[in-house]
Every structure is written in C-alpha cells, then in structure tokens.
Design an enzyme around this catalytic site. Structure first.
Site, PDB file in Angstrom:
ATOM      1  CD  GLU A 133      -2.840  -0.882   2.550  1.00 21.93           C
ATOM      2  OE1 GLU A 133      -4.005  -1.302   2.491  1.00 21.93           O
ATOM      3  OE2 GLU A 133      -2.357  -0.386   3.583  1.00 21.93           O
ATOM      4  CB  CYS A 134       0.481   4.369   0.259  1.00 19.44           C
ATOM      5  SG  CYS A 134       0.557   6.158  -0.002  1.00 19.44           S
ATOM      6  N   GLY A 135       3.206   3.798   0.350  1.00 17.62           N
ATOM      7  CA  GLY A 135       4.658   3.771   0.460  1.00 17.62           C
ATOM      8  C   GLY A 135       5.230   2.432   0.068  1.00 17.62           C
TER       9      GLY A 135
ATOM     10  CG  LEU B 202       2.724   1.824  -5.680  1.00 21.91           C
ATOM     11  CD1 LEU B 202       2.867   0.718  -6.709  1.00 21.91           C
ATOM     12  CD2 LEU B 202       1.450   2.629  -5.943  1.00 21.91           C
TER      13      LEU B 202
ATOM     14  CB  ALA C 288      -3.187  -0.213  -4.889  1.00 25.58           C
TER      15      ALA C 288
END
Length: 460
Positions: free
Chosen positions: A331-333, A335, A428
């Site tokens: 997730e986020c970081g 990714l 993502a």
C-alpha cells in the site's frame, strides 16, 4: 466501561496534544488506557502507543459499518480500564457534508461516548459560550459532557470563560491550557512527524502530562468517563476460513520507513491464525525465513530513500522473492518502494526494489486525498482512503487490476485505475481496512497458502 472522546471545534485546536497529555497523566495514575483515533490516521495512533504502551485502533464510520465499529471498540477495550478516543478535524466534520458519516460526532453517538469539546479561547469572552452552545444545539444526540479551553491568557481569563460557558450552556468546564507553552509537535507533508522520529519524545510527553495534571481536573474527567452509557456487545459473522492458512508466516516491514498499518488489520490476520513476522528494509540484509507472503504497508520511504537505496542486499533479496512468485500486498509507500526508484522534491533519485516497472515521484501538491471505493472485481468491493503527495509514471508495462471510485453525495465523482499486478504482487495507493470486506484479505491469504504448498513441493 470508562471512556471519553476528546473532540475539537476544528483541526489545529490542540486536541492531539491534549489527548496525549490526558493519556499520559492517567497512565501515571495507574490506569490501563485503551487508545483510539477517529478517522483513517496512522501517525496519531503511533503517539498513542508510545504514551500508553498499548496499540491504538482506528474508528471510522465511513470505512466500517456500525456493528463492526462496536465490535472493534469493545474488543479494543478488553483488559483495559479506560478508553480515550481522539477525534478528527472538527466535531461534525465527516464525509462531504454528512455529519453522520465519518465524523467524530457519529462515533460519539454510535459508541455512546461522553465527549469533551476542546475550544480555542484566545481573544474571546462571552463568544466562547455561543460557540459551545452552537456545537451542543447542532445535534443534541451528541453527548457533550465537558469543555477544555486551550490557549487562554491565564487563570483569570479561564475563569471568565468558564463562568459564561457553564451559565449559558449547562456544560461544565473541566480545565484549560495557557497559550505559548511551546509544547506543539512538528509536522511534515502528511501530518505530524511520526513518534519514532521525534527527539526526546518522552521528555515532551512528560511535560505535557505535568501541564494536564496542573490545569485540568482529571477527577472530573474520570467521573464523566465512569458515567458513560452501557454499550451492548455484538458478534460478527466472519467468512469461512480455509484451515490450511493457520500457521502461515506473513512478513510485515516495521521501521521508520514503514509503519502505516491499521492495528485491526494486523489483529485480524493474527485472529485467523497468521503468524506476523516483522522485519526492517532499512536494517535487515534479507527477508525472514519461511515466509508465505508479504504485507508492505505505507510510511515515508521518500524520507529514508538514501538508507533504503544503500541496503542493496535486501532490495535484491526482496526482488528475487517476488520474481519467484511470493505473494505480496503493498500500500502507498509500499507501492513506491517496489518501483525502480523514488525522486524526491529536490530532484534526487533513489533506487528502490525495481520489481514494478515504473518510478515514483514526489510532488508539492496532494495527488489524491479522501475516501475511495475499490472494485477489485465484480464480486469483491472494499473501502479505503488515499492521502499521498507522489505519483507513479504511467506506462504500457503496468497491469492495473481494479477500479477506484471517488464518491460524493452518493454519485461517482471520479474514476481511475490502480492496483498494479505483477506475478502474485498487488500494489496500490489506497490504504484499505480489511474489516470493510474480509474477503479481500482471505483472497490474498489463500494465495499465500498456495505459494507455501508449491514451495514445499519444490516447484518454486
């Protein structure tokens, strides 16, 4: 079940500092505190954990339904004797203009929590009563049981405000903090600097606790908490679990670069029999042994880009594992870390894992911010939240697996593609709460079980 909710009239009014101070002061009194945070926040819960030495859990009435919220709150209170919930933004600020969706007030009503309203008293006298009266009258079902006044000029000023508030609203004032105490916590682009990075945090917390003890009536606060209405226990019907997944080891990066996880996500994994194995991409040389998969949360990989780049051996080991098919959800970081590299705001480029064929770039403005609905496939939908000042370079090599929807007033405002798939990895930007649809987690865990079985058979 003793519990109070610390709410504010707006962001920046001081509710985080006051919440931490109350947690610390009551901990000194011997109370075992169960901390909670309203909304999809990761940083404040880190401070809660530091102060109370107990994990902090998120309560969000947009991500989760009321039954689930009650279940998770009651569970979080197990073996604790005092619940302290820190609100988000202003008391009634929620999803769009819906005060009964995602707001602190909504949580207060769902969980029947006595609410302490924090107001900024600077530059006011009788107007303070009008402010409190407005918050009281806006929704009489919200149990505002006390007021704390921040940033007053001194005791005499507080006594004036206390007199008029109690006279005209019939809500007691339980204390104040003077202005210019120099106890605020520093921020960066996603909010407060995380607890792990704050120098002399213990000394700062001790100072805040001493001020709370001096200026706030903790006995009155405890009385208010003790008079909370009873809340009925609830049970959740959880999807059927494959017994084979019990005992699987899932790796969780946990260090200064990666620390953004909902506590209930981790707890749910443990509840279904998963063994969580922590590691550090900053310090470790390779992944822990015998992992069946990885859950790579968010954080600040851009802040620690140099250190992450220098740990070449770990990056190569991780990439090799993903290329061999080890399942991963990022997730986020997470990714950003799996891409070829991250370019910071100064134009410096730091090499990352290099598994996902794109690059991440930091931006001065927010790229996405707010709640989202995610359509993984026609049968699986889940809710999440995005908040990032970075973007990945789009290209034909990226394989997007799901649709993301920005909803406003019940209608789709925007739609975009996300959820990059490669091998058994899904990465993502959206942070999701597993309890908004546990089937998402089970689908990932089943992949991990399949990978483990193939590994045992020598097929990988």
């Amino acid at each position: 079940m003793k519990r109070v909710l610390i709410a504010g009239t707006s962001s920046g009014v001081g509710k985080t500092t006051i919440s931490l101070g109350i947690m610390a002061a009551l901990t000194k009194r011997g109370r075992c505190i169960a901390p909670f945070k309203v909304g999809p926040d990761y940083i404040d819960p880190g401070f809660h954990r530091f102060v109370t030495e107990n994990p902090s859990r998120n309560l969000d009435s947009w991500l989760l339904d009321e039954k689930t919220l009650k279940y998770l709150f009651i569970r979080g209170m197990e073996n604790k004797d005092f619940g302290i919930i820190e609100g988000v933004m202003g008391l009634y600020d929620g999803f769009g203009v819906n005060k009964d969706c995602g707001s602190t007030a909504h949580i207060s009503k769902i969980l029947k929590i006595p609410t302490i309203l924090v107001i900024d008293g600077s530059g006011m006298s009788s107007s303070a009563a009008a402010m409190v009266l407005g918050y009281k009258a806006y929704d009489e079902k919200v149990p505002i049981k006390g007021v704390i006044i921040n940033r007053v000029s001194g005791k005499a000023h507080y006594e004036i405000l206390k007199k008029v508030i109690e006279r005209d609203t019939n809500i007691p004032c339980i204390g104040y903090l003077p202005k210019n105490l120099g106890i605020s916590l520093n921020s960066r682009h996603l909010g407060l600097i995380p607890a792990e990075e704050v120098d002399n945090l213990k000394n700062k917390v001790d100072t805040i606790a001493e001020l709370i003890e001096k200026y706030i009536d903790l006995d009155k606060l405890e009385d208010i908490a003790a008079n909370a209405e009873p809340i009925d226990k609830v049970d959740l019907n959880f999807p059927k679990i494959n017994e084979k997944i019990k005992g699987l080891k899932i790796g969780i990066p946990m260090d200064k670069a990666f620390s953004f996880y909902y506590e209930d996500n981790l707890q749910l994994m443990k509840d279904i029999g998963i063994e969580l194995v922590h590691f550090s991409p900053l310090k470790d040389r390779e992944l822990p042994k015998d992992l069946a998969g990885l859950y790579i949360g968010g954080g600040f990989p851009e802040v620690f880009g140099k250190e992450l780049e220098e740990n070449l051996r770990f990056r190569e080991n991780l990439k090799e594992s993903l290329e061999k098919g080890m399942p991963a959800y990022a997730e986020c970081g997470g990714l950003m870390y799996l891409t070829e590299g991250i370019e910071d705001l100064n134009g410096e480029f730091y090499k990352m894992v290099g598994f996902i064929p794109t690059k991440a770039k930091m931006t001065k403005r927010l790229q996405r911010f707010g709640y989202v609905e995610i359509e993984v496939d026609s049968k699986l939908k889940i809710r999440g939240h995005e908040f990032h000042r970075s973007m990945i370079e789009d290209n034909e090599k990226l394989n997007y697996s799901y649709n993301v929807y920005k909803i406003r007033d019940g209608k789709v405002k925007k739609r975009w593609r996300c959820g990059v798939i490669k091998n058994n990895t899904l990465a993502a930007y959206a942070h999701i709460h597993f309890y908004s649809n546990p089937n998402f987690l089970l689908k990932f865990i089943n992949k991990c079980e399949e990978f483990k079985e193939k590994s045992k058979g020598g097929l990988i």
